[in-house]
Design an enzyme around this catalytic site. Structure first.
Site, PDB file in Angstrom:
ATOM      1  N   GLY A 277     -24.771 -15.138 -18.084  1.00 46.88           N
ATOM      2  CA  GLY A 277     -23.608 -14.367 -17.648  1.00 46.88           C
ATOM      3  C   GLY A 277     -22.536 -15.302 -17.128  1.00 46.88           C
ATOM      4  O   GLY A 277     -21.546 -15.607 -17.793  1.00 46.88           O
ATOM      5  N   ARG A 314     -17.096 -11.862  -3.839  1.00 46.19           N
ATOM      6  CA  ARG A 314     -18.089 -12.933  -3.689  1.00 46.19           C
ATOM      7  C   ARG A 314     -17.991 -13.696  -2.364  1.00 46.19           C
ATOM      8  O   ARG A 314     -19.016 -13.964  -1.740  1.00 46.19           O
ATOM      9  CB  ARG A 314     -18.023 -13.909  -4.870  1.00 46.19           C
ATOM     10  CG  ARG A 314     -18.232 -13.225  -6.245  1.00 46.19           C
ATOM     11  CD  ARG A 314     -18.441 -14.232  -7.378  1.00 46.19           C
ATOM     12  NE  ARG A 314     -19.711 -14.907  -7.235  1.00 46.19           N
ATOM     13  CZ  ARG A 314     -19.865 -16.116  -6.781  1.00 46.19           C
ATOM     14  NH1 ARG A 314     -18.806 -16.838  -6.453  1.00 46.19           N
ATOM     15  NH2 ARG A 314     -21.050 -16.636  -6.646  1.00 46.19           N
ATOM     16  N   CYS A 343      -8.862  -4.390   5.978  1.00 46.91           N
ATOM     17  CA  CYS A 343      -9.008  -4.352   7.429  1.00 46.91           C
ATOM     18  C   CYS A 343     -10.403  -4.657   7.916  1.00 46.91           C
ATOM     19  O   CYS A 343     -11.047  -3.808   8.561  1.00 46.91           O
ATOM     20  CB  CYS A 343      -8.514  -3.009   7.938  1.00 46.91           C
ATOM     21  SG  CYS A 343      -6.737  -2.923   7.716  1.00 46.91           S
TER      22      CYS A 343
HETATM   23  N1  LLP Z   1     -30.479 -11.465 -16.523  1.00 52.90           N
HETATM   24  C1  LLP Z   1     -30.831 -10.721 -15.455  1.00 52.90           C
HETATM   25  C2  LLP Z   1     -32.032  -9.892 -15.525  1.00 52.90           C
HETATM   26  C3  LLP Z   1     -30.054 -10.755 -14.285  1.00 52.90           C
HETATM   27  O1  LLP Z   1     -30.414 -10.025 -13.247  1.00 52.90           O
HETATM   28  C4  LLP Z   1     -28.884 -11.554 -14.259  1.00 52.90           C
HETATM   29  C5  LLP Z   1     -28.033 -11.590 -13.049  1.00 52.90           C
HETATM   30  C6  LLP Z   1     -28.544 -12.285 -15.403  1.00 52.90           C
HETATM   31  C7  LLP Z   1     -29.376 -12.230 -16.517  1.00 52.90           C
HETATM   32  C8  LLP Z   1     -27.319 -13.154 -15.476  1.00 52.90           C
HETATM   33  O2  LLP Z   1     -27.364 -14.194 -14.562  1.00 52.90           O
HETATM   34  P1  LLP Z   1     -26.251 -15.355 -14.581  1.00 52.90           P
HETATM   35  O3  LLP Z   1     -26.436 -16.122 -15.872  1.00 52.90           O
HETATM   36  O4  LLP Z   1     -24.926 -14.721 -14.529  1.00 52.90           O
HETATM   37  O5  LLP Z   1     -26.559 -16.150 -13.382  1.00 52.90           O
HETATM   38  N2  LLP Z   1     -22.999 -10.908  -8.116  1.00 52.90           N
HETATM   39  C9  LLP Z   1     -23.657 -12.203  -7.974  1.00 52.90           C
HETATM   40  C10 LLP Z   1     -24.562 -12.531  -9.128  1.00 52.90           C
HETATM   41  C11 LLP Z   1     -25.632 -11.498  -9.378  1.00 52.90           C
HETATM   42  C12 LLP Z   1     -26.537 -11.841 -10.535  1.00 52.90           C
HETATM   43  C13 LLP Z   1     -27.472 -10.736 -10.841  1.00 52.90           C
HETATM   44  N3  LLP Z   1     -28.282 -10.929 -11.990  1.00 52.90           N
HETATM   45  C14 LLP Z   1     -22.590 -13.271  -7.765  1.00 52.90           C
HETATM   46  O6  LLP Z   1     -21.405 -12.951  -7.754  1.00 52.90           O
HETATM   47  O7  LLP Z   1     -22.916 -14.440  -7.585  1.00 52.90           O
END
Ligand code: LLP
Length: 410
Positions: A277, A314, A343
């Protein structure tokens, strides 16, 4: 490589000067670079695609914008989804159902049914009972659901606790020690086509060692299942690779990640799936904002910008660092706190940060907001959902309209 750069003293996205977008669309606005997305997508698939049959499923949660998903579909990506909404977004963006994998610890019967009816390529089971329910739903439709069992390898990914998912106390996956017996029971269910296992230990990982440890545990599990006479044809290695947010921040290179995966999975004889992601979308976006005030403070002045925690959650949620840069820097610096208008004091992007000196009315960006930026937006404080713009070369288009909080509200 950055697709956001200064030219003649003005920050551009590819060939478009950011003041032109601010003028036409207003601020705050999320801006994506199509070239940056294509570059990251190709770099990831080139580094990891050595094994034939490897599948790339973009984690839609990182950036569910339809234009982003369309671009990634054209780059050969499917989708990793976690809700019925993400299923509909991925399909609407032209992703093929068979290229969609469904992760998530709380899939409702409705979501399972919709995904079955769409004919998605993989369900990642989170518990045995989910397998029983899915089997019954599939049998009632005379189909077999393609599934993998998500295991929890009990590895500390060394990242922020709120985005760590692979320790035994986390809610995700089944304990790896219980997986062989459970796998055997699930394999006997008529409505399931059990193909393998999945894992995902966390996000924004700075170190390959925990990933390697987790992958090796999964490799041992695959060997154990096969020794018990169970066929395993697919392993989903999840996402999680970190990206640099601060200048000089060191993260694993894609080449090193690819080499590690190649080494660890040699001889597994399975088709691999990846769910990246952040590494695809993170650096492809900035949040363009305007300085409302420079307000004197007890310590450092407060640069109050028109973007807030509802546009980029974030920093408030994870104390995350996002680089702040003036669009037209004057060559002077200042030390300041950067905050939005919401706020609560948590609506702070930076504390005591050395930044370009800015004044009321100046434009600036928060960098590296393409993943988990607009995706996590809210209307808190009755603020609008900010627009999204995609730049491609010298052109740009609005790919997400500003959404009025009053219209959205009940
Ligand atoms: N696969 C699964 C099952 C996941 O839960 C996630 C992310 C991904 C793939 C993708 O992970 P990445 O490659 O993006 O690290 N909101 C948080 C990040 C939450 C990630 C949740 N799961 C932030 O802003 O850092």
């Amino acid at each position: 490589m950055s697709f956001f750069h200064h030219r003649d003293g003005v920050l551009h996205a590819e060939d478009v000067p950011l003041p032109a977008i601010a003028e036409a669309v207003g601020t705050p606005v999320h801006i994506y670079s199509a070239a940056a997305l294509r570059h990251a997508a190709d770099a990831f698939s080139s580094a990891l695609g050595a094994i034939p049959g490897t599948r790339f499923a973009f984690a839609v949660k990182a950036n569910p914008n339809t234009a982003v998903l369309r671009l990634l579909a054209r780059a050969g990506y499917g989708a990793d989804i976690v809700s019925g909404g993400e299923l509909r977004r991925a399909l609407a963006a032209g992703m093929r159902a068979k290229d969609i994998v469904f992760s998530g610890v709380g899939k409702t019967d409705r979501e399972l049914t919709d995904a079955l009816d769409a004919g998605i390529g993989q369900f990642s089971l989170e518990l045995e009972e989910e397998g029983q329910v899915l089997s019954a739903l599939a049998s009632a439709r005379n189909v077999r659901a393609p599934v993998v069992l998500r295991v929890n390898p009990d590895v500390d990914a060394g990242t922020h606790a709120k985005i760590s998912t692979g320790r035994r106390e986390n809610k995700f996956g089944v304990a790896i020690a219980e997986a062989p017996a459970m796998y055997g029971r699930l394999a006997r269910l008529a409505g399931l086509d059990l193909r393998g296992v999945a894992l995902h230990i966390g996000s924004q990982l700075h170190d390959l060692a925990p990933l390697e440890r987790a992958y090796r545990r999964v490799g041992a599990l695959v060997a154990e299942l096969r020794a018990a006479g169970i066929a395993v044809t697919q392993v989903d290695l999840g996402g999680g690779l970190g990206i640099p947010y601060a200048a000089g921040e060191i993260v694993p290179s894609l080449v090193d990640y690819g080499a590690m995966v190649g080494r660890v999975t040699a001889g597994w004889d399975v088709a691999l799936t990846f769910e990246p992601g952040r590494v695809i979308a993170g650096a492809a976006g900035v949040l363009l904002t305007r300085v409302i005030w420079v307000k004197p403070g007890a310590g450092h002045p407060f640069v109050i910008v028109d973007a807030a925690m509802n546009d980029l959650a974030r920093p408030a949620l994870y104390d995350a660092f996002h680089r702040f840069e003036a669009v037209a820097p004057r060559g002077e610096r200042m030390v300041a706190n950067i905050a939005g208008p919401v706020c609560e004091s948590g609506d702070t992007f930076a504390v005591a940060r050395d930044i370009d000196r800015v004044r009321r009315g100046d434009l600036a960006v928060l960098h590296t907001t393409g993943a988990y930026g607009a995706a996590m937006a809210s209307t808190y404080n009755c603020r609008p959902i900010s627009p999204q713009v995609m730049v491609d070369g010298g052109d740009y288009a609005i790919v997400g309209e500003r959404r009025d909080p009053v219209e959205l509200a009940a």
